[in-house]
Design an enzyme around this catalytic site. Structure first.
Site, mmCIF file in Angstrom:
data_model
loop_
_atom_site.group_PDB
_atom_site.id
_atom_site.type_symbol
_atom_site.label_atom_id
_atom_site.label_comp_id
_atom_site.label_asym_id
_atom_site.label_seq_id
_atom_site.Cartn_x
_atom_site.Cartn_y
_atom_site.Cartn_z
ATOM 1 N N HIS A 14 -6.340 9.682 -0.539
ATOM 2 C CA HIS A 14 -7.028 9.677 0.761
ATOM 3 C C HIS A 14 -6.209 10.292 1.892
ATOM 4 C CE1 HIS A 14 -4.947 5.719 0.483
ATOM 5 N NE2 HIS A 14 -4.687 5.926 1.759
ATOM 6 N N HIS B 272 0.863 -1.183 0.000
ATOM 7 C CA HIS B 272 0.000 0.000 0.000
ATOM 8 C C HIS B 272 0.893 1.225 0.000
ATOM 9 C CE1 HIS B 272 -3.136 2.840 0.712
ATOM 10 N NE2 HIS B 272 -2.654 3.201 1.887
ATOM 11 N N ASP C 154 1.025 5.086 -0.314
ATOM 12 C CA ASP C 154 0.335 6.371 -0.262
ATOM 13 C C ASP C 154 0.962 7.361 -1.234
ATOM 14 O OD1 ASP C 154 -1.686 6.092 1.884
ATOM 15 O OD2 ASP C 154 0.066 5.705 3.139
ATOM 16 N N ASP D 260 -7.577 1.538 2.555
ATOM 17 C CA ASP D 260 -7.159 2.479 3.593
ATOM 18 C C ASP D 260 -8.099 3.649 3.840
ATOM 19 O OD1 ASP D 260 -5.421 3.292 5.620
ATOM 20 O OD2 ASP D 260 -4.204 4.522 4.283
#
Length: 995
Positions: free
Chosen positions: A436, A59, A61, A183
């Protein structure tokens, strides 16, 4: 370009266009799907056994604790050890060593950067991995967008840019089948609807309210079919949705990344620390426990986490061993089968099971608000970083205008008299801003600064493009001035010039009226429209609040006010001439008026307090009591007896339900003239507001200014405005989902489980992306916002909206710093200004006002300036459309796709239940749409424009809805005439020629 153009057409005329090459592409650009990618690439499962799908993933970001660039390169590891380029290098290397291995990747923004830096040989190697299904893309957008604070139009754009790159690069094997939002901090129904219309077969997420998860575990309802629209005919917006069992992390004891400290599998029996039996004994227990809370004999385990697999060998060496040793136990009677898998392979098995097992349950609401513990509601980020949220929303408008201008100007727009411009920089900046941890406001301060910088750079490139197009359309090459601080009365040209022209570009598909306020230093002006007709204008003094906010960046003492009107997808030009410098205009009247009104609205004020007291709609003969004021909640500092949780970037945790009023009275000044009536209210040195009613407006404007929020008492503050009315709302209010469909909210209630309410304020806050309202049988008060904000209805008849947050503690959710914004200009704390627009209508017709109003706020006109009056032989007015579109139709996208291809999205902007007048099918003729373009051919796409609509197929799911199949609806009258039904978005690729 796409892999192929549409070969299935609907009329002989369009078929002929295809045959003569209008729709054709070279054969080399039409790859067919490999027989081993997608669902065909899945490893065999074992029926009758419990199949454990291991999904290796990372994951990544697109900005959070570090900037996008820092994350990609692995810089600033003193903040966080993370380097995405090394992750992809390492994963590709390890996938090549074992054809059984699998990996999924999500964030196209990072993959695109990495791909550009690879050699041709490496690119061919990666294409082979994709063609064989060993490397699979999921989600596929430029980022994994936030779901609470993003507008649907920006989400569609960022998904389109990411999916187009994957399609252009890998063909059908690069198309994701699964949406993957592991997430984001709560999940919006509109996002699910968008994903369904983009052709996704399923959706998996990781975060779910702790009470909801407990109930779903007990009832084995962690997998469902989400009916994501109450207007679109099922199954158009139906989407299989699964909740991952462990967020997105690996099971405890099975993290083999270099960032983890779980022991590796040591399988040499000659060594003292041989641990195979110990490790292999755990998966059966974990799997059996997990299987008890899911419905099928398939379970998923996410093997990875934040920025993992930088040394992928650690993961894969241990996963290979885990699979081998666990499966060896089957000869001794074990019923556990472990395999490398992907979310799409897992989904395929759930679909197969769905054909015979009990139906999956259906869900029709959303997943807000999200709490991970009794006092830990993630509802603060709905408002966090309000200035960034506003800048993102303005930038979205800039981008749509830039896209339209590129189409209208043709090649000249990209290389014209003002230089080389482009929309690509802005597209990518806006796409990153949807992440996000971007527009959500949950990043570190230096990262927020980086997002804003990217948007500013994108707009700089767009300005060149816009100037080129306006020069070509108008025939004037005069330098164009962009004043980006008009909201604080700063524009050097209008402040100093005695003659100037104002160009107003309207990106909407209908004529729009707009109130212009320009900083000036004269006291009398003449304004004429594009036809040379005089326009009523007035000069008023700049408010004291504006003087304070702008910090000497401008020197205007007055504002010039007048109403403008611009044609659909076009511009009008207004000429302004100074008539008199002279003495300043009369000072504002220093007392509260009894009322202000125009022919549509009447607003009354309490003469003792200076506050609003009522609002009346004169057309419908409605009146409601309406008072409004500003308050704050003291943020918890972690010393509450029931919880140590503090308010932070994510979490809203007031230390009590008590609000503190900023002032019971307001100091008042009144301005009244033929253009506007306004009441200027001062509540304190850090809170002020202007109540405005323009002459021809059906809405009341409240322009609020908040900050710097004082913290001298060592208390963080969450600042709200609250409207208290006589409306009998019965504990119910309504909010939009990502700017589209509206959901009902009820105090202390969740539609799908019995809520134990532990936070009476934060637990009743919801995201407001563009509007919220309360109503009873007679009256509906709607508030349209200019950015995403949080809000709730804590008392019957009231609606509160959080405007600003300034906090002194971190909420311990990873960002690692308090939300305490300041800047060089505002070292003592951030000052934020915004607008709320109020309308009062009967509920049955309220959408007729708030639907178009919300679009006007999202896509506001662009105002540019040139020195002097318009020279002769220039075009003072222009429309890119032949005629305005019907009121129900919104022009969502007009964007250059390729030199002779335009991407067009048309949207029915009303819900089925919204309006008796407008919630009806509407037909638009594509050949009669544009004024300057000939439409030569058309092919319909899915929403994300990465599949031909007629080729898009999705998995069908059996659901326990109790509904009978709906009859098929009528199709389009012809290939050129397309019919839009309520809430429908239709996407087309047009072959065009400039006239």
């Amino acid at each position: 370009m796409f892999s192929k153009m549409a070969t299935t057409v609907h009329t002989p005329f369009v078929l002929l266009l295809f045959q003569i090459g209008v729709f054709s592409l070279p054969v080399s650009q039409t790859p067919q799907e490999s027989p081993t990618c997608g669902y065909k690439s899945c490893h065999a499962i074992k029926p009758g056994m419990l199949n454990v799908h291991l999904v290796p993933h990372t994951h990544d970001d697109v900005g959070w604790l570090k900037t996008v660039d820092q994350y990609f390169y692995g810089a600033r590891n003193d903040i966080q050890h993370a380097g995405v380029q090394y992750i992809l290098d390492s994963v590709v290397d390890q996938l090549l060593k074992n054809p059984d291995r699998r990996f999924i990747y999500v964030e196209t923004a990072f993959f695109y950067r990495w791909w550009k830096r690879q050699s041709g040989d490496m690119q061919d190697t990666v294409k082979q991995l994709v063609d064989e299904g060993r490397l699979e893309f999921v989600n596929g957008g430029w980022c994994m967008s936030d779901e609470a604070t993003t507008h649907y139009s920006a989400v569609v754009d960022q998904m389109t840019i990411g999916l187009r790159f994957l399609n252009d690069t890998f063909g059908p094997c690069g198309r994701p089948r699964v949406a993957w939002h592991i997430d984001p901090f709560g999940h919006a129904r509109e996002h699910a609807s968008v994903f369904a219309q983009m052709g996704y077969d399923g959706f998996f997420f990781g975060r779910l309210d702790y009470q909801d998860r407990s109930r779903r575990k007990a009832s084995r309802e962690q997998e469902m079919v989400w009916r994501a629209s109450e207007s679109l005919v099922p199954p158009v917006a139906d989407l299989f949705t699964g909740i991952l069992p462990n967020g997105y992390n690996p099971p405890e004891g099975f993290c083999w990344d270099q960032l983890c400290d779980d022991p590796p599998i040591r399988d040499d029996p000659d060594l003292e620390d041989y641990n195979v039996e110990d490790v292999v004994s755990k998966p059966p227990c974990l799997s059996t426990h997990q299987a008890k809370v899911y419905k099928t004999n398939h379970i998923i385990m996410t093997m990875g986490s934040d920025f993992q697999y930088e040394n992928a060998n650690l993961w894969y060496k241990n996963l290979d061993k885990l699979i081998r040793y666990v499966n060896q136990k089957q000869v001794n009677g074990s019923n556990i089968h472990v395999l490398y898998s992907t979310p799409s392979c897992y989904l395929q098995e759930l679909h197969r099971a769905n054909l015979s097992c009990p139906y999956f349950p259906m869900r029709i609401d959303d997943f807000f608000p999200y709490a991970d513990a009794a006092h830990d509601f993630w509802t603060g980020y709905f408002t966090s970083r309000p200035a960034l949220k506003r800048y993102e929303r303005i930038s979205n408008s800039y981008l749509q205008i830039c896209n339209q201008m590129e189409v209208l100007g043709g090649p000249t727009s990209r290389n014209g008299s003002f230089g080389v411009g482009n929309s690509d920089t802005m597209k990518k900046a806006m796409a990153v801003a949807q992440h996000h941890d971007a527009v959500s406001g949950t990043e570190k301060q230096h990262v927020a600064d980086d997002y804003a910088r990217r948007l500013a750079n994108g707009w700089t490139q767009c300005q060149v493009l816009v100037s080129n197009t306006l020069a070509a359309l108008s025939g004037s090459s005069a330098p164009r001035v962009y004043c980006e601080h008009l909201n604080i009365s700063v524009c050097p040209l209008t402040e100093s010039s005695s003659k100037f022209s104002v160009n107003v570009y309207n990106p909407l598909a209908r004529p729009v009226g707009w109130s212009v306020r320009l900083p000036v230093n004269g006291t009398a002006y003449a304004v004429t429209d594009s036809s040379g007709n005089a326009v009523d204008c007035q000069v008023v003094p700049v408010s004291q609040a504006t003087v304070v906010v702008r910090r000497d960046r401008g020197y205007a003492v007055n504002e010039l006010l007048f109403q403008v009107r611009a044609p659909p997808m076009g511009y009008s030009t207004y000429s302004v001439s100074l008539l008199q410098k002279g003495p300043p205009p009369a000072s504002p009247f220093p007392r509260a008026p009894k009322d202000i009104q125009n022919k549509f609205l009447k607003v009354t004020f309490d003469p003792e307090t200076g506050l609003l007291s009522s609002l009346s709609n004169l057309e419908t003969q409605q009146t409601v009591r309406l008072s409004q004021n500003f308050y704050w909640y003291n943020a918890s500092d972690g010393n509450n007896k029931d919880s140590k949780q503090m308010s932070g970037a994510y979490i809203f945790r007031p230390n009590s339900s008590t609000t503190f009023i900023i002032s019971k009275t307001a100091k008042i000044e009144t301005v009244q003239n033929s253009v506007v009536q306004e009441v200027r209210q001062w509540f304190s040195p850090w809170v002020s507001q202007v109540v405005r009613l323009y002459a021809d407006s059906r809405v009341l404007e409240l322009e609020w200014t908040v900050g710097p929020v004082p913290i001298g008492d060592n208390m963080g503050k969450e600042v709200i405005t609250r409207f208290d009315t006589s409306i009998n709302s019965s504990g119910i209010f309504y909010t939009d989902s990502n700017g589209r469909e509206v959901l009902q909210r009820r105090k202390d209630y969740r539609p799908t489980w019995t809520l134990t309410q532990t936070e009476p304020v934060a637990g009743n806050y919801y995201p407001i992306n563009s509007r919220a309202y309360i109503k009873d049988e007679k009256d509906q008060l709607t508030v349209v916002t200019d950015r995403s904000q949080g809000g709730g209805s804590i008392q019957d008849g009231s609606l509160e909206i959080m405007l600003h947050r300034r906090l002194l503690h971190d909420d311990v959710r990873g960002v690692g710093e308090p939300l305490n914004e300041a800047s060089d200009l505002y070292p003592e704390g951030l000052v934020v200004r915004g607008r709320l627009l109020l309308s009062l209508n009967p509920p049955a017709v309220a959408a007729n006002t708030h639907r178009p109003l919300a679009q006007e706020v999202v896509l506001q006109p662009l105002i540019t300036f040139t020195e002097g009056l318009l020279p002769p032989n220039t075009r003072p007015e222009f429309s890119g459309l032949q005629t305005a579109l019907p009121p129900a139709v919104h022009l969502l996208t007009v964007s250059q796709w390729d030199p002779d291809l335009v991407l067009l999205r048309l949207e029915h902007q009303y819900e089925a239940r919204d309006s008796k007048e407008h919630s009806q099918p509407v037909t638009v003729n594509l050949q009669k749409l544009f004024a300057t373009l000939d439409v030569l051919g058309v092919s319909e796409m899915n929403l994300s424009a990465n599949q031909w609509k007629h080729e898009m197929t999705r998995l069908d799911w059996k659901v326990d809805s109790g509904e009978k199949p709906l009859p098929k609806t009528k199709g389009d009258p012809s290939v050129w005439e397309v019919t839009l039904k309520p809430m429908e978005i239709r996407t087309f690729l047009l072959r065009v020629r400039l006239r």
